[in-house]
Design a protein around this motif. Sequence first.
Motif, short mmCIF file in Angstrom:
data_model
loop_
_atom_site.label_atom_id
_atom_site.label_comp_id
_atom_site.label_asym_id
_atom_site.label_seq_id
_atom_site.Cartn_x
_atom_site.Cartn_y
_atom_site.Cartn_z
N PHE A 1 39.15 40.23 -23.99
CA PHE A 1 39.85 41.30 -23.30
C PHE A 1 39.63 41.30 -21.77
O PHE A 1 40.62 41.42 -21.02
CB PHE A 1 39.44 42.65 -23.90
N PRO A 2 38.39 41.16 -21.26
CA PRO A 2 38.22 41.19 -19.80
C PRO A 2 39.00 40.09 -19.10
O PRO A 2 39.56 40.31 -18.02
CB PRO A 2 36.70 40.98 -19.61
N TYR A 3 39.05 38.90 -19.71
CA TYR A 3 39.82 37.80 -19.12
C TYR A 3 41.31 38.14 -19.09
O TYR A 3 42.01 37.85 -18.12
CB TYR A 3 39.59 36.50 -19.90
N LEU B 1 47.75 39.37 -26.04
CA LEU B 1 46.45 38.73 -25.91
C LEU B 1 46.43 37.30 -26.46
O LEU B 1 45.91 37.06 -27.54
CB LEU B 1 45.38 39.57 -26.63
N PRO B 2 47.07 36.37 -25.75
CA PRO B 2 47.07 34.98 -26.22
C PRO B 2 45.68 34.36 -26.07
O PRO B 2 44.74 35.04 -25.74
CB PRO B 2 48.08 34.29 -25.31
N SER B 3 45.57 33.05 -26.27
CA SER B 3 44.25 32.44 -26.25
C SER B 3 43.66 32.46 -24.84
O SER B 3 44.37 32.60 -23.85
CB SER B 3 44.35 30.99 -26.72
N LEU B 4 42.34 32.32 -24.79
CA LEU B 4 41.65 32.31 -23.51
C LEU B 4 42.15 31.16 -22.63
O LEU B 4 42.33 31.31 -21.42
CB LEU B 4 40.14 32.16 -23.76
N ASP B 5 42.41 30.01 -23.23
CA ASP B 5 42.91 28.86 -22.47
C ASP B 5 44.23 29.19 -21.78
O ASP B 5 44.44 28.87 -20.61
CB ASP B 5 43.11 27.65 -23.39
N ASP B 6 45.11 29.87 -22.52
CA ASP B 6 46.41 30.25 -21.94
C ASP B 6 46.20 31.18 -20.76
O ASP B 6 46.85 31.03 -19.72
CB ASP B 6 47.27 30.97 -23.00
N ALA B 7 45.33 32.13 -20.92
CA ALA B 7 45.10 33.12 -19.86
C ALA B 7 44.53 32.46 -18.62
O ALA B 7 44.96 32.74 -17.50
CB ALA B 7 44.15 34.20 -20.37
#
Lengths: 107, 189
Positions: free
Chosen positions: A50-52, A90-96
Amino acid sequence: MNDMADRLPIDDRIDAALRAGRERRAPGFADRALVAVARERRRARILAFFPYAVAAAACLTLALPLLTASGHDAEAERLAHAAAALEVGLPSLDDAEALAAFVVSGS
Amino acid sequence: MAESDVDPDEEDRRLMGRVAAGDDHALRLLVERHHGRLVGYLTSQLGSLATAEELALEVFVRLHRAAPRWRPEAKLSTYLFHIAHNLLLNERRRRARKPAGALEDAPEPADLSHRSDREVADIQEAFRLAVAGLPEEQRSAILLLVQQDLSYEAIAEVMGAGVPAVKTWIHRARLRLREAMGPDFRPET
């Protein structure tokens, strides 16, 4: 104070009544427990991410006026959609991280 | 080695190690081993099987969450009852803030098709009410000792209290239950 020292006959009957409820096996309980644990895992993953997601969405939102002012309408529209997707999906961390990096380098 | 030869505590420790490594089958085995007693204890505490099962599910969710940090200094069953005890305290605080509906606390209906069943059900209900009427610490302590066979030391650990306090609670619980049920109490009649 010893529980056994001053026992009366009624204590045996009280103990028997208490022991009668010792075990209640519930059919399908293990399946439900595993479902609850899987739900908890998903929740933990989302909370960790969430924070990312918030940071990336904030970057995208900040970048929008700059891009609009410089006439990059298509880019601005694309980023607006990405920001909305981040906030909602909320997609994947990599996407963000990739999106955030794109915004920083692009603006 | 046959399964009956395996020390249950050692088996719990082995399974917890596997749970910490993400093995859901090990978690299922732990749930199968321990949920019956947890649900029994929580049902005696709450008077509602449905609420007891909900809390027992949460106990296992928390156990799974804590698995990577768990150190086998105490028996796993003691740890499970410790989690259950904390959840019970939270549940009671929640109920105190927002009184539950009558249905939530209603006992499971008994089969009253015969007169003797009705008599047994009446005695069981009177006993259930007597246990429910005990102060929180006394009820928890006597249930953990008599119903769940925990040692005084384990009960003290579960409840975050000293052994002398646990013994006092159990003594007082006995006095209250004797008084409430009377000398003619025959649960099996």
